[in-house]
Design a protein around this motif. Structure first.
Motif, PDB file in Angstrom:
ATOM      1  N   UNK A  18       0.819  -1.205   0.000  1.00  0.00           N
ATOM      2  CA  UNK A  18       0.000   0.000   0.000  1.00  0.00           C
ATOM      3  C   UNK A  18       0.857   1.261   0.000  1.00  0.00           C
ATOM      4  N   UNK A  19       1.934   1.250   0.776  1.00  0.00           N
ATOM      5  CA  UNK A  19       2.838   2.403   0.791  1.00  0.00           C
ATOM      6  C   UNK A  19       3.493   2.619  -0.562  1.00  0.00           C
ATOM      7  N   UNK A  20       3.945   1.541  -1.196  1.00  0.00           N
ATOM      8  CA  UNK A  20       4.550   1.642  -2.527  1.00  0.00           C
ATOM      9  C   UNK A  20       3.533   2.149  -3.547  1.00  0.00           C
ATOM     10  N   UNK A  21       2.295   1.633  -3.476  1.00  0.00           N
ATOM     11  CA  UNK A  21       1.255   2.049  -4.424  1.00  0.00           C
ATOM     12  C   UNK A  21       0.891   3.517  -4.232  1.00  0.00           C
ATOM     13  N   UNK A  22       0.876   3.990  -2.984  1.00  0.00           N
ATOM     14  CA  UNK A  22       0.525   5.394  -2.758  1.00  0.00           C
ATOM     15  C   UNK A  22       1.586   6.338  -3.311  1.00  0.00           C
ATOM     16  N   UNK A  23       2.834   5.906  -3.327  1.00  0.00           N
ATOM     17  CA  UNK A  23       3.899   6.743  -3.898  1.00  0.00           C
ATOM     18  C   UNK A  23       3.907   6.636  -5.424  1.00  0.00           C
ATOM     19  N   UNK A  24       3.778   5.434  -5.932  1.00  0.00           N
ATOM     20  CA  UNK A  24       3.876   5.203  -7.363  1.00  0.00           C
ATOM     21  C   UNK A  24       2.645   5.700  -8.122  1.00  0.00           C
ATOM     22  N   UNK A  25       1.478   5.592  -7.519  1.00  0.00           N
ATOM     23  CA  UNK A  25       0.234   5.959  -8.193  1.00  0.00           C
ATOM     24  C   UNK A  25      -0.314   7.310  -7.732  1.00  0.00           C
ATOM     25  N   UNK A  26       0.533   8.149  -7.183  1.00  0.00           N
ATOM     26  CA  UNK A  26       0.116   9.452  -6.671  1.00  0.00           C
ATOM     27  C   UNK A  26      -0.414  10.336  -7.803  1.00  0.00           C
ATOM     28  N   UNK A  27      -1.542  11.014  -7.533  1.00  0.00           N
ATOM     29  CA  UNK A  27      -2.147  11.924  -8.491  1.00  0.00           C
ATOM     30  C   UNK A  27      -1.825  13.347  -8.055  1.00  0.00           C
ATOM     31  N   UNK A  28      -1.160  14.098  -8.923  1.00  0.00           N
ATOM     32  CA  UNK A  28      -0.824  15.482  -8.603  1.00  0.00           C
ATOM     33  C   UNK A  28      -2.015  16.379  -8.903  1.00  0.00           C
ATOM     34  N   UNK A  29      -2.283  17.310  -7.983  1.00  0.00           N
ATOM     35  CA  UNK A  29      -3.367  18.271  -8.187  1.00  0.00           C
ATOM     36  C   UNK A  29      -2.900  19.394  -9.086  1.00  0.00           C
ATOM     37  N   UNK A  30      -3.851  19.986  -9.783  1.00  0.00           N
ATOM     38  CA  UNK A  30      -3.567  21.131 -10.636  1.00  0.00           C
ATOM     39  C   UNK A  30      -3.322  22.343  -9.730  1.00  0.00           C
ATOM     40  N   UNK A  31      -2.174  22.999  -9.832  1.00  0.00           N
ATOM     41  CA  UNK A  31      -1.898  24.133  -8.926  1.00  0.00           C
ATOM     42  C   UNK A  31      -2.830  25.322  -9.149  1.00  0.00           C
ATOM     43  N   UNK A  32      -3.390  25.470 -10.330  1.00  0.00           N
ATOM     44  CA  UNK A  32      -4.293  26.602 -10.580  1.00  0.00           C
ATOM     45  C   UNK A  32      -5.577  26.437  -9.767  1.00  0.00           C
TER      46      UNK A  32
END
Length: 189
Positions: A18-32
């Motif tokens: 789960x820790x590996x998946x949370x780092x690898x599959x992280x979704x970045x938010x749009x800064x705007x």
């Protein structure tokens, strides 16, 4: 004893996955979206047609009209327009000088139904069932959601009179008198 070790080992393996998946599959938010959300007043009133300020910020980032935030008024429209690099649209509602208002409950008419408390998104109304309610003016954002929820219509909006706490302290930098610092030389002997 071996079952406990087996369960602990499985928990460790799944925790690592789960820790590996949370780092690898992280979704970045749009800064705007985050910047627009920071400009909005965070009253979560829903007058724009969205359930809160964050969904409205996402809609603005996707091309939605920037003039739907009623509590923010013209100031928010201009800040969002500057951020988005567009000109602020002129509408009848944004041409008016906004008058900041807060809710006021006529306590003689209040029956203590708590419907206004449930409608208030910022918990500015206090009271309990079958008791008189009142509004904390410092917390009220003027979203007017409590008006329609009251069965006795004992809530009115009142303009805030300027005082030392809510005065607009912005100043015009052109009115500042420039000063010059003159250094003097001292003779050392």
């Amino acid at each position: 004893m071996t079952i406990l070790i087996l369960i602990a080992l499985l928990a460790l393996i799944f925790g690592g996955l789960l820790g590996f998946a949370s780092i690898k599959l992280k979704v970045d938010n749009d800064p705007i979206i985050e910047k627009i959300d920071a400009i909005l007043p965070q009253s979560q009133c829903g007058q724009c047609g969205y359930p809160g300020c964050k969904p409205y910020a996402e809609a603005i980032a996707n091309g939605e009209d920037i003039t739907k935030c009623i509590p923010g008024g013209r100031e928010v429209v201009e800040k969002i327009a500057d951020l988005m690099g567009v000109t602020a649209p002129q509408t009848a509602a944004t041409n008016e000088t906004p008058c900041q208002q807060v809710a006021f409950i006529n306590e003689n008419m209040c029956i203590g139904c708590t419907k206004c408390i449930q409608a208030c998104p910022v918990d500015a109304i206090i009271g309990s069932n079958r008791t008189v309610h009142t509004v904390i003016p410092e917390l009220c954002t003027g979203c007017q959601l409590c008006l329609n929820s009251c069965p006795t219509h004992c809530i009115q909006m009142q303009a805030i009179k300027p005082n030392i706490q809510n005065w607009n302290w912005q100043f015009d930098s052109n009115t500042i008198i420039p000063t010059v610092t003159v250094e003097t030389k001292t003779n050392k002997k």
